[in-house]
Design a protein around this motif. Sequence first.
Motif, PDB file in Angstrom:
ATOM      1  N   ARG A 113       0.866  -1.177   0.000  1.00  0.00           N
ATOM      2  CA  ARG A 113       0.000   0.000   0.000  1.00  0.00           C
ATOM      3  C   ARG A 113       0.907   1.233   0.000  1.00  0.00           C
ATOM      4  O   ARG A 113       2.097   1.140   0.280  1.00  0.00           O
ATOM      5  N   ARG A 114       0.322   2.361  -0.309  1.00  0.00           N
ATOM      6  CA  ARG A 114       1.094   3.598  -0.227  1.00  0.00           C
ATOM      7  C   ARG A 114       1.594   3.817   1.191  1.00  0.00           C
ATOM      8  O   ARG A 114       0.870   3.605   2.159  1.00  0.00           O
ATOM      9  N   GLY A 115       2.832   4.292   1.286  1.00  0.00           N
ATOM     10  CA  GLY A 115       3.393   4.566   2.602  1.00  0.00           C
ATOM     11  C   GLY A 115       3.643   6.029   2.862  1.00  0.00           C
ATOM     12  O   GLY A 115       4.081   6.416   3.950  1.00  0.00           O
ATOM     13  N   GLY A 116       3.407   6.862   1.882  1.00  0.00           N
ATOM     14  CA  GLY A 116       3.636   8.292   2.039  1.00  0.00           C
ATOM     15  C   GLY A 116       3.048   9.036   0.848  1.00  0.00           C
ATOM     16  O   GLY A 116       2.472   8.443  -0.064  1.00  0.00           O
ATOM     17  N   ARG A 117       3.202  10.334   0.864  1.00  0.00           N
ATOM     18  CA  ARG A 117       2.640  11.172  -0.192  1.00  0.00           C
ATOM     19  C   ARG A 117       3.413  10.996  -1.492  1.00  0.00           C
ATOM     20  O   ARG A 117       4.643  11.092  -1.516  1.00  0.00           O
ATOM     21  N   THR A 118       2.704  10.756  -2.580  1.00  0.00           N
ATOM     22  CA  THR A 118       3.319  10.677  -3.900  1.00  0.00           C
ATOM     23  C   THR A 118       3.551  12.095  -4.410  1.00  0.00           C
ATOM     24  O   THR A 118       2.656  12.945  -4.341  1.00  0.00           O
ATOM     25  N   THR A 119       4.757  12.377  -4.921  1.00  0.00           N
ATOM     26  CA  THR A 119       5.066  13.720  -5.412  1.00  0.00           C
ATOM     27  C   THR A 119       5.465  13.674  -6.886  1.00  0.00           C
ATOM     28  O   THR A 119       5.992  12.673  -7.378  1.00  0.00           O
ATOM     29  N   PHE A 120       5.217  14.789  -7.584  1.00  0.00           N
ATOM     30  CA  PHE A 120       5.553  14.917  -9.004  1.00  0.00           C
ATOM     31  C   PHE A 120       5.958  16.367  -9.238  1.00  0.00           C
ATOM     32  O   PHE A 120       5.178  17.290  -8.994  1.00  0.00           O
TER      33      PHE A 120
END
Length: 261
Positions: A113-120
């Motif tokens: 699962r996601r473990g933190g904020r996805t950044t772009f």
Amino acid sequence: MSDVVTIRADGAEIRGVPKNGEPGLYIAKDGMVGIDDGADIRREAIARSGERGEFDLAVFSGPKIVSLDLIPLADSITGLQQRRTEIKRIGQGGRRFLVEIDHLGQTLSGWARRGGRTTFRDSGRRHGKFYARAFVQWVFPDPILIGGTRSTVRGTSASVSHRGDAAIAPRIDVYGPFPNGYTITAAGLGTFTVTSALASGQMETVDIGSSRVYRNGIRRVGVVSVPGRWEIYGGELGVLHTIAGTGGTGTMVVHIDDAYD
């Protein structure tokens, strides 16, 4: 299998090295952290009052945390937008997703699962290749990644081993007839006893890790009298498994995964 790292996650494909400038998602230099590391450790420490050291308490594996610094590469603004969508789609909403990793000559898989904020972060470049920098972090609640599955020859005894570095429980397909039930024994580890009959031509699966029995995909309740559980550590030395039942002439096949911490 290619020697270049390739990661497939929730419909996206992430590669280690750009191929002739081909658009896609790529791992930045030194941007893959956690895949080759062991899991975090959970432990409690209770000091010995008036003595040196502490009490010897059990140590458990925590989750595996993987972080990736990425370079999305595209031929156009529209392509870069698509790369952003692919990245942000992975595990969106907190859903669980399968991760498959081709690395060091093998393919490993696990659920994350996601473990933190996805950044772009768009580079702002508008000539030649369009690119950005991105970051994703995934948490594998079960830190064990699975490689290939090994299966023994059908019979009443088998030496069971796997080539991974972590412990994992086997799954055992049992074939009748066992008119009075059966007992599976793993030398030095434990026994598992089923009391219900298994007719000739029937097959059921014993999941040693959960101490459960399934027939035709349905869990059977109240048929286990000795719910033994055991795991087999990685290595070439096999653990002898046998099956026997009064008046029975059935057989078994033992399946075990190559498991990696």
